[in-house]
Design an enzyme around this catalytic site. Structure first.
Site, short mmCIF file in Angstrom:
data_model
loop_
_atom_site.label_atom_id
_atom_site.label_comp_id
_atom_site.label_asym_id
_atom_site.label_seq_id
_atom_site.Cartn_x
_atom_site.Cartn_y
_atom_site.Cartn_z
N SER A 166 -0.69 21.80 25.12
CA SER A 166 -0.18 20.48 24.70
C SER A 166 -1.16 19.44 25.22
O SER A 166 -1.96 19.71 26.12
CB SER A 166 1.20 20.25 25.34
N TYR B 64 7.21 19.97 32.55
CA TYR B 64 6.50 20.42 31.34
C TYR B 64 4.99 20.26 31.53
O TYR B 64 4.22 21.19 31.24
CB TYR B 64 7.00 19.59 30.15
N1 LIG Z 1 6.54 19.81 19.23
C1 LIG Z 1 5.61 19.18 19.92
O1 LIG Z 1 5.54 17.95 19.91
C2 LIG Z 1 4.59 19.96 20.70
C3 LIG Z 1 3.44 19.29 21.12
C4 LIG Z 1 2.48 19.98 21.85
C5 LIG Z 1 2.68 21.31 22.14
N2 LIG Z 1 3.80 21.95 21.74
C6 LIG Z 1 3.97 23.35 22.12
O2 LIG Z 1 4.09 24.15 20.96
C7 LIG Z 1 4.87 25.30 21.24
C8 LIG Z 1 5.96 25.43 20.19
O3 LIG Z 1 6.76 24.26 20.25
P1 LIG Z 1 7.73 23.81 19.06
O4 LIG Z 1 7.58 22.35 18.97
O5 LIG Z 1 7.56 24.67 17.87
O6 LIG Z 1 9.14 24.09 19.79
P2 LIG Z 1 10.57 24.49 19.25
O7 LIG Z 1 10.75 24.07 17.84
O8 LIG Z 1 11.53 24.01 20.28
O9 LIG Z 1 10.51 26.10 19.28
C9 LIG Z 1 10.38 26.77 20.51
C10 LIG Z 1 10.29 28.25 20.28
O10 LIG Z 1 10.19 28.89 21.58
C11 LIG Z 1 11.22 29.87 21.69
N3 LIG Z 1 11.69 29.98 23.08
C12 LIG Z 1 12.09 28.97 23.89
N4 LIG Z 1 12.50 29.46 25.08
C13 LIG Z 1 12.34 30.82 25.00
C14 LIG Z 1 12.59 31.88 25.90
N5 LIG Z 1 13.10 31.67 27.12
N6 LIG Z 1 12.32 33.14 25.50
C15 LIG Z 1 11.82 33.38 24.25
N7 LIG Z 1 11.56 32.41 23.36
C16 LIG Z 1 11.82 31.14 23.73
C17 LIG Z 1 12.34 29.36 20.78
O11 LIG Z 1 13.14 30.45 20.40
P3 LIG Z 1 14.76 30.46 20.42
O12 LIG Z 1 15.22 29.13 20.90
O13 LIG Z 1 15.13 30.77 19.01
O14 LIG Z 1 15.08 31.56 21.36
C18 LIG Z 1 11.54 28.80 19.61
O15 LIG Z 1 11.15 29.85 18.73
C19 LIG Z 1 5.39 25.12 22.67
O16 LIG Z 1 4.62 25.85 23.57
C20 LIG Z 1 5.23 23.62 22.91
O17 LIG Z 1 5.08 23.32 24.28
C21 LIG Z 1 4.76 21.31 21.00
#
Ligand SMILES: NC(=O)c1ccc[n+]([C@@H]2O[C@H](COP(=O)([O-])OP(=O)(O)OC[C@H]3O[C@@H](n4cnc5c(N)ncnc54)[C@H](OP(=O)(O)O)[C@@H]3O)[C@@H](O)[C@H]2O)c1
Length: 241
Positions: A142, A155
């Site tokens: 991130s 985070y």
């Molecule tokens: N969205 C943003 O603005 C952003 C920006 C920069 C980086 N990122 C990074 O991108 C990645 C994906 O984020 P996203 O925005 O797609 O998030 P999201 O929509 O909240 O999805 C998170 C995913 O992680 C899984 N997960 C969470 N806790 C878990 C656990 N304990 N065990 C197994 N799976 C788990 C969830 O699965 P379930 O809940 O279905 O179990 C879901 O599939 C993350 O690493 C995040 O830090 C996101």
């Protein structure tokens, strides 16, 4: 020529958001998938979507906060597909809170899911990745892997830890032909951003598909040039800030 067809990838956090979009794109390129998130229920949609694209998709429901889960995901994947070519460490959590109000358990949970789990996934998968000619690890960090944002202390610390691990790992497995990349996005329009940044207009955020384009670029360009980290900012954000 499609270099990815018939390869095997593990995608964590495949149930929604960025991980789901990556999984669909990999399936469109003929990559067999081990799809992980916490529950079978949450994986149902992506399983149907990817298998409909003609690939073999293995559900690996597991809470990756549990230190035993990564080895189990890797074992299941190898039992089914015989090896691993691509590891996408994408699963993550972000609970917005001031550092002074952060419970110890919440700090530990960020570290367990965002930093320890990718480390364990890498450690367990690398013996198999070493045998692949296309061996690639992509860690989704991130913008806070390099910067500090108010109310994102746990985070931010966890993503800094992920960055540190990635930098060392990339050097340690360089001689094995394993490429290790990290993508560091700003706000992406997913559930996570809705929760952590309700102040932002979702229509102005990076789309998951734009992150997918970067992932697919990395996976399909195995020439003499290698990109270690890709920083991605929202178009509305100031450059270099
Ligand atoms: N969205 C943003 O603005 C952003 C920006 C920069 C980086 N990122 C990074 O991108 C990645 C994906 O984020 P996203 O925005 O797609 O998030 P999201 O929509 O909240 O999805 C998170 C995913 O992680 C899984 N997960 C969470 N806790 C878990 C656990 N304990 N065990 C197994 N799976 C788990 C969830 O699965 P379930 O809940 O279905 O179990 C879901 O599939 C993350 O690493 C995040 O830090 C996101």
């Amino acid at each position: 020529m499609n270099l990815l067809k018939g390869k095997t990838a593990i995608v964590t956090g495949a149930s929604r958001g960025i991980g789901r979009a990556i999984s669909v794109a990999l399936a469109q390129h003929g990559v067999n998938l081990a799809l992980s998130s916490r529950s079978m229920e949450s994986l149902k949609g992506i399983l149907e979507e990817t298998t409909a694209l003609g690939v073999d998709a293995l559900p690996c429901p597991a809470d990756i906060a549990d230190p035993d889960s990564p080895a189990e995901i890797v074992r299941k994947t190898v039992d089914r597909f015989g090896g691993i070519d691509i590891l996408i460490n994408n699963a993550g959590i972000a609970i917005p809170r001031h550092i002074c109000e952060t419970p110890t358990e919440e700090w530990d949970l960020h570290m367990a899911i965002n930093a320890r789990a990718p480390f364990l996934m890498c450690r367990e998968a690398i013996p198999y990745l070493r045998k692949s000619e296309a061996a690639t690890i992509i860690n989704i960090s991130s913008v806070v892997g390099n910067k500090g944002y108010v109310n994102q202390g746990a985070y931010t610390a966890s993503k800094h830890a992920l960055m540190g691990m990635t930098k060392v790992l990339a050097q340690e497995v360089h001689g094995d032909g394993i490429r290790v990349h990290v993508i560091s996005p700003g706000g992406v329009a997913t559930e996570m951003a809705q929760i952590t940044r309700p102040d932002l207009d979702m229509s102005e955020l990076i789309t998951p598909e734009e992150i997918v384009d970067i992932v697919m670029f990395l996976l399909t360009h195995r020439g003499n040039a290698v990109i270690d980290e890709i920083n991605v900012r929202r178009a509305g954000n100031q450059p270099w800030k």
